[in-house]
Enzyme design. Structure first.
Site, PDB file in Angstrom:
ATOM      1  N   SER A   1      -2.797  -0.649  -5.693  1.00 13.80           N
ATOM      2  CA  SER A   1      -1.716  -0.065  -6.489  1.00 13.80           C
ATOM      3  C   SER A   1      -1.740   1.454  -6.464  1.00 13.80           C
ATOM      4  CB  SER A   1      -1.875  -0.548  -7.934  1.00 13.80           C
ATOM      5  OG  SER A   1      -1.147   0.278  -8.810  1.00 13.80           O
TER       6      SER A   1
ATOM      7  N   GLU B   1      -1.331   3.130  -8.913  1.00 14.02           N
ATOM      8  CA  GLU B   1      -2.041   3.539 -10.142  1.00 14.02           C
ATOM      9  C   GLU B   1      -3.439   4.074  -9.820  1.00 14.02           C
ATOM     10  OE1 GLU B   1       0.096   3.829 -13.376  1.00 14.02           O
ATOM     11  OE2 GLU B   1      -2.032   3.515 -13.775  1.00 14.02           O
TER      12      GLU B   1
ATOM     13  N   TYR C   1      -6.844  -0.582 -15.862  1.00 13.68           N
ATOM     14  CA  TYR C   1      -6.121  -1.238 -14.759  1.00 13.68           C
ATOM     15  C   TYR C   1      -6.391  -0.501 -13.447  1.00 13.68           C
ATOM     16  CZ  TYR C   1      -2.236  -2.630 -11.744  1.00 13.68           C
ATOM     17  OH  TYR C   1      -1.493  -3.050 -10.672  1.00 13.68           O
TER      18      TYR C   1
END
Ligand code: GDD
Length: 326
Positions: A126, A128, A150
């Site tokens: 991701s 992120e 996460y």
């Protein structure tokens, strides 16, 4: 006939990927967690061609059993706690599923995958992971600096995938996907929360929506375009990692403005309340990806423009809210 095993089959990406692979003639097997999982029932009626098998990324024996049952050629690991805000509240669970879950699945593949027909593995990494970004736009070599449980767990999963490729010669790829949306997006994510609220406000079903940080910028693409890239990665001669993105950054504010205007509402500010509950302990301010490697090596490019993505999500939400009224 090739067989694909997909974790996270009940999520947005799982559904688009299942449809894409089914259209290519694959046998598609989806891993579903839990007991009487309501998402599994919905999937069985929505995508009846998907074979379901029980399993959980937190449980190695169940992953081994799912692999033994399905005998896949390709495994797509899309299963995760995918809502970043929740990961702050359930950090240990997130680390277990999103981080250690990848290691468990790779170990299961090592145990079950035969030498003659080695299983190809896709890991849903991701954007992120870039978090507090070190450079813009971000590419496959940009240093990682996650800003949430996460993101940290995804970094572990990403490095573990690369490590298993380098240590054991597994055909393991990691797709570093930037935000990707669709009418199938969950209502907890900002895009769908906004398109759904805009539709309901336009129909007089609610008056306002509570949001957090409107200044965050994201690179939003269409999920249907992004699952094509996952499949392409596993068809190459060599496994590798790829950023998948549109290369365009928009703020949450711009998204809200466009969505409300698509629903026929010009004075969106009157309907948006800023609520501190939706701010995160640490924010990712700006994500924008450089997908030139995917363009060059995979021949992949996003097809749906941002404006079409937003208007199609609003149109979908207007339709389902109207149907509820009828
Ligand atoms: N969810 C949500 N709700 N986000 C809000 C809100 C709100 O009310 N108000 C502002 N935001 C901001 C968040 O602070 C964040 O900066 C941005 O909107 C996007 O939030 P999300 O839609 O929840 O997505 P995300 O960027 O945190 O994570 C998504 O994209 C990642 C890829 O970069 C998820 O799909 C992740 O699973 C994925 O890995």
């Amino acid at each position: 006939m090739s067989t694909a095993l997909i974790t996270g089959i009940t999520g947005q990406d799982g559904q688009y990927l299942a449809e894409t692979l089914h259209a290519k003639g694959y046998r598609v097997v989806g891993v579903v967690t839990g007991q009487r999982n309501p998402h599994a029932d919905a999937l069985a009626s929505g995508l009846p061609f998907v074979e379901l098998v029980g399993g959980d990324l937190a449980d190695l024996p169940s992953l081994i059993a799912a692999l033994e049952y399905s005998q896949p050629d390709e495994v797509y690991n899309l299963g995760a706690i995918s809502y970043v805000a929740l990961s702050f509240k359930q950090a240990e669970l997130t680390a277990n599923v999103n981080g250690l879950g990848v290691l468990r699945l790779l170990e299961a593949i090592r145990l079950v995958g035969g030498q003659d027909n080695p299983i190809r593995f896709y890991q849903a990494s991701s954007s992120e992971m870039f978090g507090k970004v070190r450079e813009t736009p971000q590419n496959e070599l940009t240093p990682l600096h996650p800003r949430s449980p996460y993101g940290s767990a995804k970094v572990f999963g990403h490095h573990t995938t690369v490590n298993y490729r380098e240590s054991y010669g597994l055909f393991a790829c990691s797709g570093i996907l930037f935000n990707h949306e669709s009418p199938r997006r969950g209502l907890e994510f900002v895009t769908r929360k906004v398109t759904n609220a805009a539709a309901r406000i336009a129909l007089g079903l609610q008056d306002e929506v509570a949001l957090g940080n409107l200044e965050a910028k994201r690179d939003w693409g269409f999920a249907g375009d992004y699952v094509r890239a996952m499949h392409l990665m596993l068809q190459q001669d060599e496994p590798d990692d790829f950023v998948i993105a549109t290369g365009e950054a928009r703020s949450v504010r711009e998204f809200v403005q466009l969505a409300f205007s698509a629903a026929g509402i010009d004075d969106w500010e009157r309907h948006v309340r800023i609520d501190p509950r939706f701010f995160r302990p640490a924010e990712v301010d700006l994500l924008v990806g450089d997908a030139s490697k995917a363009h060059r090596v995979l021949g992949w490019a996003p097809q749906m423009p941002f404006e079409t993505l937003v208007t199609s999500m609003v149109a979908h939400d207007l339709e389902i809210e109207r149907r509820k009224l009828a």
